[in-house]
Structures are given as C-alpha cells and as structure tokens.
Design an enzyme around this catalytic site. Structure first.
Site, PDB file in Angstrom:
ATOM      1  N   LYS A 100     178.681  63.188 116.323  1.00  0.00           N
ATOM      2  CA  LYS A 100     177.473  63.563 115.587  1.00  0.00           C
ATOM      3  C   LYS A 100     176.499  62.414 115.332  1.00  0.00           C
ATOM      4  CE  LYS A 100     177.623  67.194 115.398  1.00  0.00           C
ATOM      5  NZ  LYS A 100     177.621  68.048 116.614  1.00  0.00           N
ATOM      6  N   SER A 152     176.530  65.621 108.991  1.00  0.00           N
ATOM      7  CA  SER A 152     176.376  66.334 110.255  1.00  0.00           C
ATOM      8  C   SER A 152     177.745  66.790 110.798  1.00  0.00           C
ATOM      9  CB  SER A 152     175.684  65.418 111.274  1.00  0.00           C
ATOM     10  OG  SER A 152     175.543  66.075 112.498  1.00  0.00           O
ATOM     11  N   HIS A 176     183.701  59.996 122.656  1.00  0.00           N
ATOM     12  CA  HIS A 176     183.648  59.597 121.245  1.00  0.00           C
ATOM     13  C   HIS A 176     184.769  58.612 120.949  1.00  0.00           C
ATOM     14  CE1 HIS A 176     180.624  62.528 120.397  1.00  0.00           C
ATOM     15  NE2 HIS A 176     181.406  63.576 120.461  1.00  0.00           N
TER      16      HIS A 176
HETATM   17  S1  PPS Z   1     178.335  65.787 119.290  1.00  0.00           S
HETATM   18  O1  PPS Z   1     178.908  67.138 119.012  1.00  0.00           O
HETATM   19  O2  PPS Z   1     179.172  64.732 118.712  1.00  0.00           O
HETATM   20  O3  PPS Z   1     178.068  65.574 120.694  1.00  0.00           O
HETATM   21  O4  PPS Z   1     176.951  65.772 118.473  1.00  0.00           O
HETATM   22  P1  PPS Z   1     175.779  64.710 118.667  1.00  0.00           P
HETATM   23  O5  PPS Z   1     174.892  65.162 119.744  1.00  0.00           O
HETATM   24  O6  PPS Z   1     176.332  63.330 118.740  1.00  0.00           O
HETATM   25  O7  PPS Z   1     175.027  64.796 117.270  1.00  0.00           O
HETATM   26  C1  PPS Z   1     174.370  65.948 116.824  1.00  0.00           C
HETATM   27  C2  PPS Z   1     173.360  65.493 115.798  1.00  0.00           C
HETATM   28  O8  PPS Z   1     172.253  64.871 116.479  1.00  0.00           O
HETATM   29  C3  PPS Z   1     171.067  65.576 116.146  1.00  0.00           C
HETATM   30  N1  PPS Z   1     170.103  65.541 117.249  1.00  0.00           N
HETATM   31  C4  PPS Z   1     168.880  64.986 117.133  1.00  0.00           C
HETATM   32  N2  PPS Z   1     168.294  64.345 116.106  1.00  0.00           N
HETATM   33  C5  PPS Z   1     167.018  63.933 116.289  1.00  0.00           C
HETATM   34  N3  PPS Z   1     166.320  64.127 117.435  1.00  0.00           N
HETATM   35  C6  PPS Z   1     166.881  64.756 118.484  1.00  0.00           C
HETATM   36  N4  PPS Z   1     166.175  64.951 119.593  1.00  0.00           N
HETATM   37  C7  PPS Z   1     168.229  65.216 118.369  1.00  0.00           C
HETATM   38  N5  PPS Z   1     169.076  65.887 119.177  1.00  0.00           N
HETATM   39  C8  PPS Z   1     170.216  66.066 118.474  1.00  0.00           C
HETATM   40  C9  PPS Z   1     171.561  66.982 115.825  1.00  0.00           C
HETATM   41  O9  PPS Z   1     170.576  67.731 115.159  1.00  0.00           O
HETATM   42  C10 PPS Z   1     172.787  66.642 114.986  1.00  0.00           C
HETATM   43  O10 PPS Z   1     172.437  66.095 113.718  1.00  0.00           O
HETATM   44  P2  PPS Z   1     172.238  66.948 112.372  1.00  0.00           P
HETATM   45  O11 PPS Z   1     172.036  65.925 111.291  1.00  0.00           O
HETATM   46  O12 PPS Z   1     173.478  67.732 112.162  1.00  0.00           O
HETATM   47  O13 PPS Z   1     171.025  67.784 112.577  1.00  0.00           O
END
Ligand code: PPS
Length: 300
Positions: free
Chosen positions: A51, A142, A112
C-alpha cells in the site's frame, strides 16, 4: 466494518513466519520457489511495503516504457502487466512464479518482500529496482482498508487492534519500520532508486523525470505531460486497467465498502488516528526509527 459474506468459499489466510518475517499463508506456501527465482538482467523490480504506491509506480514505468501510449498501457490490468513475485492463492489462480514463467522480457516484477528476503538472483544479475516508501501513518490506514476489502488477505480485525499489530510488525510482510530502513540502508549497494509517495504527490513531474533518468530514457516534454496526467490519482481511479475493478467480479476484492483507489492522499491518517493513538504511535515511532537517516513527512 463487517466481513462481507458475498463469496463465502474464499478462506482468509493466516500469518506464518518465514525467515523471521510474518507472511500470509498463501504467499508463504510458495516460499521455496520464490527464494530460488532466477531473475534476468533486464528485469525491473518494483518493490514497496504493501500500500505504499506499487500500482502508481507500475503505471508510471509502463507509460515511460511505452512512450506515453495510453492504449498500450491499457493492454491488460495491472496485475497482468506486472506479475507479483511471491503471489500465491487458492487454485485456479496462477502463482506469481507461474505467471512470470510466461511473461516476455523485459519484465516489470512487483514485490513487497523486505530487502533481506529478495531472491539473490536479482542482485547477481545487477537488476534495477525502484523502491517506493510511504509514511507509516497513511500506509497503515491504507493497508487496514485494503485488508478488509481483499479476501485474499488476513482478516484485519478492529482498527485499534490493527494499529497495534502494525506497530509490532504482526501483519503480513512484518515490520514497516524494518522494511523501509533495510531498503534505505542497502540502496547504494545495488541499482536501487528509493522514492517517496509524498514526493510523488507533491511534484509528480519531478519524480517522473527522476524515474526516466534512472531508466535511462528520454522523452519529449509533451509526452512527459501526458504521463503525469495519465498517472494522476483522478485518472487512474477511473482507469479499469489500473483500479483493480476487473478483479471485483471474481469476488477477491469487495469494492462495496472501500476501493482499491481509495483516497490517494497524504494526511488521511488524521481521519482515523485518535489523539491518544497518535501520541502512542509517535513515541513508539521515535524509538523504532532512532538513528535512522531516513525521514518521512506525513502531511503536505
Ligand atoms: S498494493 O495492493 O500493495 O499493490 O497497493 P499499492 O498500489 O502499493 O497502494 C495503494 C495505495 O496507493 C494509492 N494510489 C495512488 N495515490 C496517488 N496517486 C495515484 N495515482 C495512485 N494510485 C494508487 C491508492 O489509492 C492506495 O492508497 P489509499 O491511501 O488507500 O487511497
């Protein structure tokens, strides 16, 4: 939040200790094959604590590699474009290792894993790695929401319990503190670009340029603008190839209570931490991060 019972046949995994790190049992079941995975020199490893921005960095790299061609980047959902190295799930879902075996090079590979568990072959092959770190408070919020909606994750339980487990490293992938520190301490030993989610939120264009530089790519200004636009939270949230909506139908991700693309912001933790939790967290954080040169911001 309450556990949804729409797909009762999916049994939630439990935590198992692998080489001193807690991993969820479906991933741990794969460990022997993950450990000996053979990386290729042109593999690009995208590493994060869960996340912290994996999907975001994937979309940016894919857009850079495809010179801003949105259609090419919409050739498949994120989880197909970037195989997840240690992924394991009940059959018939393929493991990450099985998926990688049929993925043509050059490959983007998601992990991860903490630094010390990364298969040795990545270092032997001198692979490039992009690591994204996110401040602990937004990261745990998150992760908590995701663990509720993703039926392939360990059941998170109530927020106050989850927060304690996060502080103890008693969740899948273990201690956030150890994860971000170990990758940081080892970043100059290999070809590792260490990035911060908060920097990406603050000035995405600047961070896209950093990534391009690391990948030794040059692109015209208008393509860079296009990449910045396409990888904004607002655009990715609506992109079915980046927002994980394609897996909802299979029942693994329940988008009824929250979304994979949830808030995408810095400082959302303030909506979840009580004053007492925040004080306790800060005091514990100070101890765990004492002496580290690594610094985070948790508001912009
Ligand atoms: S995972 O399941 O571990 O692969 O998830 P991961 O992609 O690492 O993290 C998901 C969080 O990243 C946010 N996210 C973004 N934030 C800002 N801009 C962009 N473009 C973007 N894309 C993904 C996503 O909303 C999750 O965070 P939270 O705080 O839950 O919204």
């Amino acid at each position: 939040m309450a556990e949804q019972e729409s797909t009762p046949n999916i049994v939630r995994p439990v935590l198992v200790t692998i080489e001193g790190v807690q991993l969820q049992s479906n991933f741990a079941a794969n460990w022997d094959r993950v450990k000996v995975f053979q990386a290729k020199p042109d593999d690009l490893l995208l590493a994060t604590y869960p996340k912290a921005g994996t999907t975001w960095i994937t979309e940016i790299v894919d857009m850079i590699n495809n010179k801003g061609d949105v259609e090419k980047c919409m050739r498949g959902p994120t989880h197909e474009r970037v195989p997840f190295l240690e992924f394991g799930a009940p059959k018939p879902l393929p493991t990450g290792i099985e998926q990688l075996a049929i993925t043509p090079s050059p490959r983007m590979i998601k992990t991860h894993l903490p630094y010390q568990l990364v298969p040795k072959s990545f270092w032997e092959q001198n692979c490039k790695v992009i690591y994204v770190a996110r401040n602990a408070k937004d990261n745990v919020v998150s992760y908590y929401h995701f663990d509720w909606i993703c039926r392939l994750e360990v059941l998170p339980g109530p927020w106050e319990e989850y927060l304690e487990n996060f502080m103890k490293g008693n969740i899948s992938y273990g201690s956030w503190y150890d994860h971000v520190k170990k990758w940081w301490e080892n970043k100059d030993r290999h070809r590792i670009l260490y990035m911060f989610y908060e920097d990406m939120k603050k000035d995405l264009r600047k961070e896209v340029l950093r990534i391009m530089n690391f990948l030794e790519k040059e692109l015209p200004e208008e393509i860079i603008d296009k990449i910045v636009h396409h990888t904004s939270f607002e655009v990715m949230k609506e992109n079915p190839m980046a927002n994980y909506s394609t897996v909802s139908g299979a029942g693994f991700l329940d988008h009824k209570t929250s979304h994979f693309m949830r808030k995408g912001s810095v400082g959302d933790w303030k909506n979840y931490f009580t004053v007492a939790q925040n004080e306790r967290f800060d005091a514990d954080y100070k101890k765990k991060m004492a002496g580290a040169t690594l610094k985070f911001v948790d508001e912009l």
